[in-house]
Design a protein around this motif. Structure first.
Motif, mmCIF file in Angstrom:
data_model
loop_
_atom_site.group_PDB
_atom_site.id
_atom_site.type_symbol
_atom_site.label_atom_id
_atom_site.label_comp_id
_atom_site.label_asym_id
_atom_site.label_seq_id
_atom_site.Cartn_x
_atom_site.Cartn_y
_atom_site.Cartn_z
ATOM 1 N N ASP A 1 0.878 -1.172 0.000
ATOM 2 C CA ASP A 1 0.000 0.000 0.000
ATOM 3 C C ASP A 1 0.917 1.225 0.000
ATOM 4 O O ASP A 1 1.711 1.409 0.928
ATOM 5 C CB ASP A 1 -0.896 -0.011 1.236
ATOM 6 C CG ASP A 1 -1.965 1.076 1.195
ATOM 7 O OD1 ASP A 1 -1.882 1.961 0.330
ATOM 8 O OD2 ASP A 1 -2.880 1.028 2.036
ATOM 9 N N VAL A 2 0.833 2.034 -1.033
ATOM 10 C CA VAL A 2 1.746 3.163 -1.195
ATOM 11 C C VAL A 2 0.993 4.474 -1.047
ATOM 12 O O VAL A 2 -0.029 4.700 -1.698
ATOM 13 C CB VAL A 2 2.440 3.117 -2.581
ATOM 14 C CG1 VAL A 2 3.357 4.324 -2.757
ATOM 15 C CG2 VAL A 2 3.223 1.823 -2.741
ATOM 16 N N GLN A 3 1.487 5.319 -0.185
ATOM 17 C CA GLN A 3 0.982 6.687 -0.042
ATOM 18 C C GLN A 3 2.169 7.618 -0.265
ATOM 19 O O GLN A 3 3.067 7.691 0.562
ATOM 20 C CB GLN A 3 0.385 6.922 1.353
ATOM 21 C CG GLN A 3 -0.756 5.985 1.721
ATOM 22 C CD GLN A 3 -2.054 6.359 1.028
ATOM 23 O OE1 GLN A 3 -2.154 7.410 0.395
ATOM 24 N NE2 GLN A 3 -3.046 5.502 1.133
ATOM 25 N N GLY A 4 2.192 8.308 -1.402
ATOM 26 C CA GLY A 4 3.334 9.144 -1.735
ATOM 27 C C GLY A 4 4.578 8.293 -1.901
ATOM 28 O O GLY A 4 4.615 7.382 -2.718
ATOM 29 N N SER A 5 5.605 8.575 -1.081
ATOM 30 C CA SER A 5 6.849 7.799 -1.150
ATOM 31 C C SER A 5 6.941 6.767 -0.029
ATOM 32 O O SER A 5 7.981 6.153 0.169
ATOM 33 C CB SER A 5 8.058 8.743 -1.070
ATOM 34 O OG SER A 5 8.072 9.426 0.176
ATOM 35 N N HIS A 6 5.818 6.568 0.709
ATOM 36 C CA HIS A 6 5.803 5.637 1.835
ATOM 37 C C HIS A 6 5.059 4.367 1.444
ATOM 38 O O HIS A 6 3.944 4.428 0.905
ATOM 39 C CB HIS A 6 5.138 6.274 3.057
ATOM 40 C CG HIS A 6 5.709 7.610 3.412
ATOM 41 N ND1 HIS A 6 7.039 7.793 3.699
ATOM 42 C CD2 HIS A 6 5.134 8.834 3.515
ATOM 43 C CE1 HIS A 6 7.270 9.076 3.972
ATOM 44 N NE2 HIS A 6 6.123 9.720 3.855
ATOM 45 N N LEU A 7 5.651 3.214 1.761
ATOM 46 C CA LEU A 7 5.063 1.922 1.427
ATOM 47 C C LEU A 7 4.909 1.092 2.691
ATOM 48 O O LEU A 7 5.856 0.943 3.469
ATOM 49 C CB LEU A 7 5.945 1.185 0.415
ATOM 50 C CG LEU A 7 5.493 -0.188 -0.079
ATOM 51 C CD1 LEU A 7 6.058 -0.454 -1.475
ATOM 52 C CD2 LEU A 7 5.915 -1.335 0.852
ATOM 53 N N ILE A 8 3.704 0.543 2.895
ATOM 54 C CA ILE A 8 3.446 -0.365 4.011
ATOM 55 C C ILE A 8 2.817 -1.625 3.442
ATOM 56 O O ILE A 8 1.960 -1.562 2.553
ATOM 57 C CB ILE A 8 2.501 0.278 5.053
ATOM 58 C CG1 ILE A 8 3.124 1.558 5.614
ATOM 59 C CG2 ILE A 8 2.216 -0.706 6.184
ATOM 60 C CD1 ILE A 8 2.208 2.322 6.558
ATOM 61 N N SER A 9 3.250 -2.784 3.940
ATOM 62 C CA SER A 9 2.737 -4.039 3.398
ATOM 63 C C SER A 9 2.541 -5.069 4.500
ATOM 64 O O SER A 9 3.285 -5.112 5.483
ATOM 65 C CB SER A 9 3.698 -4.595 2.343
ATOM 66 O OG SER A 9 3.124 -5.713 1.701
ATOM 67 N N ASP A 10 1.517 -5.899 4.305
ATOM 68 C CA ASP A 10 1.179 -6.970 5.232
ATOM 69 C C ASP A 10 1.613 -8.294 4.620
ATOM 70 O O ASP A 10 1.173 -8.659 3.525
ATOM 71 C CB ASP A 10 -0.336 -6.948 5.475
ATOM 72 C CG ASP A 10 -0.794 -8.069 6.378
ATOM 73 O OD1 ASP A 10 0.068 -8.756 6.960
ATOM 74 O OD2 ASP A 10 -2.016 -8.264 6.499
ATOM 75 N N GLY B 1 10.802 5.634 -6.506
ATOM 76 C CA GLY B 1 9.975 6.622 -5.824
ATOM 77 C C GLY B 1 9.694 6.319 -4.368
ATOM 78 O O GLY B 1 9.034 7.106 -3.685
ATOM 79 N N ILE B 2 10.188 5.197 -3.845
ATOM 80 C CA ILE B 2 9.920 4.810 -2.457
ATOM 81 C C ILE B 2 11.096 5.211 -1.566
ATOM 82 O O ILE B 2 12.247 4.885 -1.863
ATOM 83 C CB ILE B 2 9.671 3.289 -2.344
ATOM 84 C CG1 ILE B 2 8.442 2.888 -3.149
ATOM 85 C CG2 ILE B 2 9.515 2.877 -0.881
ATOM 86 C CD1 ILE B 2 7.165 3.580 -2.706
#
Length: 487
Positions: free
Chosen positions: A355-364, A386-387
């Motif tokens: 899940d990407v918001q701007g340059s931030h990525l979080i994943s389960d 871009g991350i």
């Protein structure tokens, strides 16, 4: 001026103005077999120099004829205490020749700038040189003093020294512990390396196995068998449950609370605890073993991301010292371990669920067996275009484990995790990496059972992402549309 020869290849020198500084330089150059011409306006001084078999001539360095006199010299050192005379000499030399290498004495920052503008290649400010020399002497003296203190504490051990790394130790912590063990052996004191948690990351396991570093789980020993306890690189792990008083504390991070130990060496001005221990290896004049040298070099490289992250001159000089002694074939094997099938599965799951918001990525990554695979997945995802920040979490038994990485200089990811989860779990780290552990039931408010695990996973995924994005300062309502595996 790239067309000029390097100083090491130059053999003819002129020194304009021969006071105490110029005289000292002249003697050193002559001793090295260099051809030196000295020019000074004081005739009695020139005679004295000639009596010492030095090639000296009397002339005012301001005169244009002096530039002609030294025209055949590779290097001209303008060393007079009169800065105006030095400026005139530089101006005359540059007007007739732009190829000679000029080293010029200044008196202050202003004259330094002026001499540089006139064409000096190197400008020396004696007060700055003296200050640098004084600081270097102070640093050397302090290290010698600290080494004596450390030796006294280690030699005061009547049984054994326990060297404790931080929880789930990384290469920097392991290498620093191995170096301290080597120092203890040099002082005829037996030492064991103890650790909490697991050595699960594939690179870390390869690192320990290939270098044959013996580590013992803390819970497998009776800590009362050790009368001296050292903590190495512990600060970023948070509070560790070490029983008994701490005698030695060495780290490159400031501890959150005041450290109560007989010997403390905390240096936030370096980027690796391995750097600190390398300095002690040098101070004790140890013949560093290939295994310890390799471990320390890898510890520094790992902590600085191969000198791309927050690297200091001290880290570089320590690495340069270790380089000739290290086993570079082993280093290559450590840095390129085989990826286990489970780690590959976790990475694939993390890519799919990102899940990407701007340059931030979080994943389960869902339910996993090896939590160390999370750190590898977070590091791999940081390579996506871009991350700048990644966080990957998964569930092992009844605990949520999370690993995060960041290359965003505006963010301290360790503090982000603490802000997000410290009230419901354990979190820590530093500017570029961090981790968190949260009890699953405490996080959701629902008691864990086999029947509700999938439900808890869904609740956890949404809640973890929300907390993390909020802590990162991401406004999810106005942020760019989430990118995920189905997009």
């Amino acid at each position: 001026m790239s067309s000029r020869a390097t100083i090491s290849s130059m053999s003819t020198y002129a020194i304009l103005g021969c006071g105490s500084v110029g005289h000292a330089v002249a003697e050193e150059l002559v001793e090295r077999g260099k051809d030196v011409l000295i020019v000074d306006q004081d005739e009695s001084r020139v005679e004295a120099l000639r009596d010492q078999d030095l090639n000296a001539q009397a002339a005012d360095i301001r005169d244009e004829e002096v530039a002609e006199l030294v025209a055949d010299r590779d290097v001209v050192l303008v060393m007079a205490s009169d800065v105006e005379a030095n400026e005139a000499a530089v101006r005359n030399i540059r007007e007739r020749d732009d190829e000679q290498f000029l080293v010029v004495r200044a008196s202050d920052p202003v004259s330094s700038d002026e001499l540089t503008e006139l064409g000096a290649d190197v400008v020396i400010n004696p007060s700055s040189v003296i200050a640098d020399a004084a600081l270097h002497a102070l640093e050397s003296g302090e290290l010698e003093y600290k080494a004596r203190q450390l030796a006294e504490v280690i030699e005061g051990s009547t049984s054994q020294l326990a060297i404790v790394t931080h929880d789930n130790p990384d290469p920097d912590s392991i290498a620093a512990a191995a170096a301290l063990q080597s120092i203890a052996d040099h002082l005829d004191v037996e030492a064991d390396i103890l650790y909490f948690g697991e050595i699960g990351h594939q690179e870390n396991r390869a690192f320990v196995n290939l270098l044959d570093i013996e580590l013992t789980p803390y819970d497998d020993v009776d800590i009362d068998d050790y009368d001296t306890i050292a903590l190495v690189d512990p600060a970023k792990a948070g509070e560790m449950q070490v029983e008994g008083p701490i005698d030695i504390f060495i780290d490159h991070y400031e501890a959150g609370d005041e450290v109560d130990a007989e010997f403390v060496d905390v240096r936030p001005n370096v980027s690796a605890t391995s750097t600190i221990l390398t300095k002690y290896i040098q101070e004790f004049d140890l013949s560093v073993s290939q295994e310890v040298a390799t471990a320390l070099l890898y510890g520094i490289r790992a902590e600085t991301l191969d000198f791309r992250r927050e690297t200091t001159p001290a880290d570089l000089t320590a690495a340069a010292y270790l380089y000739p002694f290290a086993d570079h074939d082993v280093l290559e094997q450590v840095e390129s371990p085989n990826m286990s099938p489970e780690t590959l599965d976790v990475l694939a799951e993390a890519i799919t669920n990102r899940d990407v918001q701007g340059s931030h990525l979080i994943s389960d990554a869902g339910f996993i067996r090896n939590r160390d695979a999370l750190a590898q997945a977070a590091q791999q995802l940081l390579n996506l275009e871009g991350i700048t920040t990644t966080a990957v979490f998964g569930i092992v038994d009844d605990t949520i484990y999370l690993a995060a990485r960041s290359k965003d200089i505006r963010m301290n990811i360790g503090k982000v995790l603490q802000d997000a989860f410290r009230d419901i779990g354990e979190a820590g780290g530093h500017s570029t990496q961090g981790s968190a552990e949260i009890p699953l039931g405490l996080f959701t408010g629902i008691e864990t059972s086999e029947e509700n695990r999938e439900t808890l996973l869904g609740l956890t995924e949404e809640a973890v992402k929300r907390k993390l994005f909020d802590a990162m300062g991401v406004d999810q309502e106005t942020a760019s549309t989430a990118q995920n595996g189905s997009s």
